[in-house]
Design a protein around this motif. Structure first.
Motif, PDB file in Angstrom:
ATOM      1  N   CYS A  55       0.834  -1.191   0.000  1.00  8.53           N
ATOM      2  CA  CYS A  55       0.000   0.000   0.000  1.00  8.53           C
ATOM      3  C   CYS A  55       0.871   1.243   0.000  1.00  8.53           C
ATOM      4  O   CYS A  55       0.954   1.950   1.011  1.00  8.53           O
TER       5      CYS A  55
ATOM      6  N   LYS B 233      -4.401   3.040  -6.868  1.00  3.45           N
ATOM      7  CA  LYS B 233      -5.022   1.747  -7.144  1.00  3.45           C
ATOM      8  C   LYS B 233      -4.206   0.948  -8.156  1.00  3.45           C
ATOM      9  O   LYS B 233      -4.130  -0.287  -8.069  1.00  3.45           O
TER      10      LYS B 233
ATOM     11  N   ASP C  47     -13.285  -2.053  -9.430  1.00  7.87           N
ATOM     12  CA  ASP C  47     -13.117  -0.715  -8.870  1.00  7.87           C
ATOM     13  C   ASP C  47     -14.419  -0.181  -8.275  1.00  7.87           C
ATOM     14  O   ASP C  47     -14.754   0.983  -8.442  1.00  7.87           O
TER      15      ASP C  47
ATOM     16  N   PHE D  35     -11.991  -2.999  -4.683  1.00  7.56           N
ATOM     17  CA  PHE D  35     -11.563  -1.821  -3.926  1.00  7.56           C
ATOM     18  C   PHE D  35     -12.720  -1.263  -3.111  1.00  7.56           C
ATOM     19  O   PHE D  35     -13.872  -1.252  -3.549  1.00  7.56           O
TER      20      PHE D  35
ATOM     21  N   VAL E 259      -7.770   3.975   0.618  1.00 11.50           N
ATOM     22  CA  VAL E 259      -8.086   2.893  -0.311  1.00 11.50           C
ATOM     23  C   VAL E 259      -7.868   1.568   0.405  1.00 11.50           C
ATOM     24  O   VAL E 259      -6.792   1.300   0.932  1.00 11.50           O
TER      25      VAL E 259
ATOM     26  N   PHE F 143      -9.341  -2.863   0.391  1.00 12.00           N
ATOM     27  CA  PHE F 143      -9.837  -3.872  -0.554  1.00 12.00           C
ATOM     28  C   PHE F 143     -10.445  -5.068   0.164  1.00 12.00           C
ATOM     29  O   PHE F 143     -10.106  -5.380   1.299  1.00 12.00           O
TER      30      PHE F 143
END
Length: 209
Positions: free
Chosen positions: A43, A58, A154, A167, A174, A176
């Motif tokens: 990340c 992303k 997404d 996501f 962000v 997931f």
């Protein structure tokens, strides 16, 4: 005579130096550093960072997802065969994925292909589904269900509707979700470290609600 814990620590420091850390503590520290390093690698810009768009963040996630997913040997024609990433959708994140073209993952070159329409979908290893395709998720997942494909969506709810990784937003960061069952059914093995960082969900196949 049995030494106290404090005596053991003093003996350790007498032998290795006053600033040495006993082995059990050193193991814990190494583990903590390892987790921190892994988080930073996976990340790189999870919070919205100045000068870095969310699409770029992303895209970095997608690159690192590939590093922690194992495809069956039959998914590639040779040890040098590339990892093909197909991109479906016209939103900003889909556009940012072009920056991954030419990158290397486990010694394989990454090739990014834009898919204009679903009917032109070719065999790939990663399928990125943009938010613009949310309403058509069922046929999208159906088009690749016979291939060992890592599907990444997404939009929230993607993993719960049969995709592999979707996501989400977590405190303006962000994040997931991962549907490990979907990955397993397509022949993919997801590294435990990736499972640890993602939110585990279960969902139906075929993009059903």
């Amino acid at each position: 005579m049995t030494r106290s814990r404090g005596g053991k620590d003093e003996g350790f420091r007498e032998r290795y130096g006053q600033h040495a850390t006993p082995l059990p503590c050193r193991k814990i520290l190494r583990g903590a550093v390892g987790i921190t390093f892994f988080l930073g690698m996976l990340c790189p810009s999870a919070p919205a960072a100045e000068g870095i768009g969310e699409g770029d963040v992303k895209a970095a996630f997608v690159l690192n997802f590939m590093k922690f997913v194992e495809w069956p040997a039959s998914a590639f024609h040779s040890p040098e065969a590339p990892i093909v990433v197909s991109v479906l959708g016209n939103d900003p994140t889909a556009a940012s994925l072009s920056s991954l073209d030419g990158k290397k993952v486990s010694g394989r070159r990454v090739i990014v292909r834009k898919v204009p329409v679903l009917s032109e979908m070719e065999k790939c290893h990663v399928l990125f589904v943009g938010a613009s395709e949310k309403a058509e998720l069922a046929p999208v997942l159906g088009a690749v269900q016979r291939w060992p494909v890592l599907t990444v969506g997404d939009f929230e709810g993607f993993a719960g509707r049969g995709g592999t990784i979707g996501f989400i937003r977590q405190d303006n960061r962000v994040g997931f979700e991962i549907n490990e069952e979907s990955a397993r059914k397509t022949g993919l093995k997801v590294n435990a470290k990736l499972l640890y960082l993602g939110k585990s969900v279960r969902g139906r196949e075929g993009g059903e609600r």
